[in-house]
Design an enzyme around this catalytic site. Structure first.
Site, short mmCIF file in Angstrom:
data_model
loop_
_atom_site.label_atom_id
_atom_site.label_comp_id
_atom_site.label_asym_id
_atom_site.label_seq_id
_atom_site.Cartn_x
_atom_site.Cartn_y
_atom_site.Cartn_z
N ASP A 1 0.86 -1.17 0.00
CA ASP A 1 0.00 0.00 0.00
C ASP A 1 0.90 1.23 0.00
O ASP A 1 1.81 1.34 0.83
CB ASP A 1 -0.90 0.00 1.25
CG ASP A 1 -1.90 1.12 1.24
OD1 ASP A 1 -2.82 1.09 0.39
OD2 ASP A 1 -1.76 2.04 2.07
N ASN B 1 -1.45 12.94 -5.53
CA ASN B 1 -2.49 13.35 -6.47
C ASN B 1 -2.96 14.78 -6.20
O ASN B 1 -3.12 15.58 -7.12
CB ASN B 1 -3.69 12.41 -6.39
CG ASN B 1 -3.53 11.16 -7.22
OD1 ASN B 1 -2.75 11.12 -8.15
ND2 ASN B 1 -4.27 10.13 -6.87
N HIS C 1 -3.15 14.09 -11.03
CA HIS C 1 -3.35 12.66 -11.25
C HIS C 1 -2.32 12.05 -12.21
O HIS C 1 -2.01 10.87 -12.10
CB HIS C 1 -4.77 12.39 -11.75
CG HIS C 1 -5.79 12.61 -10.67
ND1 HIS C 1 -6.03 11.70 -9.67
CD2 HIS C 1 -6.60 13.66 -10.42
CE1 HIS C 1 -6.94 12.16 -8.85
NE2 HIS C 1 -7.32 13.35 -9.28
N ASP D 1 -0.34 8.74 -11.46
CA ASP D 1 -0.23 7.63 -12.41
C ASP D 1 1.22 7.21 -12.60
O ASP D 1 1.52 6.02 -12.72
CB ASP D 1 -0.85 8.02 -13.75
CG ASP D 1 -2.37 8.11 -13.71
OD1 ASP D 1 -2.98 7.72 -12.68
OD2 ASP D 1 -2.95 8.57 -14.73
N ASP E 1 -4.25 2.50 -4.82
CA ASP E 1 -2.80 2.41 -4.58
C ASP E 1 -2.43 1.13 -3.85
O ASP E 1 -1.43 1.07 -3.15
CB ASP E 1 -2.33 3.64 -3.80
CG ASP E 1 -2.92 3.72 -2.40
OD1 ASP E 1 -3.96 3.08 -2.14
OD2 ASP E 1 -2.36 4.43 -1.56
#
Length: 182
Positions: free
Chosen positions: A64, A72, A77, A81, A107
């Site tokens: 995680d 973000n 974003h 990514d 994530d």
């Protein structure tokens, strides 16, 4: 039978074959995350259950990303990514030919390795996952929490139990501060 009759009989079969091929391609695509190329939860689970049943030394990992939302929110974003893609590449490289990785969603990632002795070990994985990612000139700090469960630690070698144990291990690592593995 003449050629026209044979052709007329063969057209529906050809149509069904093409349709079946398209459906198989769509199914394969649905089992892969479009961003990272990793297996999705559905695609990974079937394979992981098979690997766990056949490999007594298997280890299941959950990963995680820590504070991913902040990446973000701060950098956009596209930066998030880039971090997800880098994480997928790092986890896949660590698994090598002895396991498979997945993006479970958001994530959160998972992996199963059939023989952990054939990997670099968990500390090198943690180090790789915690490397910064550069995106459009910005250095993005990345850290991840990793939980693991060895098949030998389970009374019954079931993937659901391994995932639950790896999840508990991951949250215990988060409780000890960022950048930990348990």
């Amino acid at each position: 039978m003449d050629a026209q009759t044979i052709a007329a009989a063969g057209l529906p079969a050809l149509g069904w074959a093409l349709h079946g091929g398209l459906l198989l391609r769509r199914l394969a695509t649905a089992r892969r995350d479009p961003l990272t190329g990793l297996h999705t939860r559905a695609g990974w689970t079937a394979r992981a259950e098979h690997l766990m049943a056949k490999n007594a030394n298997a280890v299941v990992l959950l990963v995680d990303l820590d504070d991913f939302k902040a990446i973000n929110d701060t950098h956009g974003h596209a930066a998030g990514d880039a971090v997800l893609t880098a994480t997928a590449d790092r986890l896949t490289t660590w698994c090598g030919r002895h396991g498979i990785a997945a993006r479970l969603g958001g994530d959160e990632f998972a992996a199963i390795v059939t023989d952990p002795d054939r990997t670099a070990g968990l500390l090198p994985l943690q180090t790789a996952l915690d490397q910064p990612v550069t995106h459009h000139g910005h250095v993005l700090r990345v850290s991840a929490s990793v939980g693991q469960c060895h098949r030998t630690d389970l009374t019954v070698p079931a993937l659901t139990d391994a995932l639950s144990a790896a999840d508990a291990s991951m949250y215990a690592a988060k409780g000890h501060g960022r950048r930990n593995t348990r």
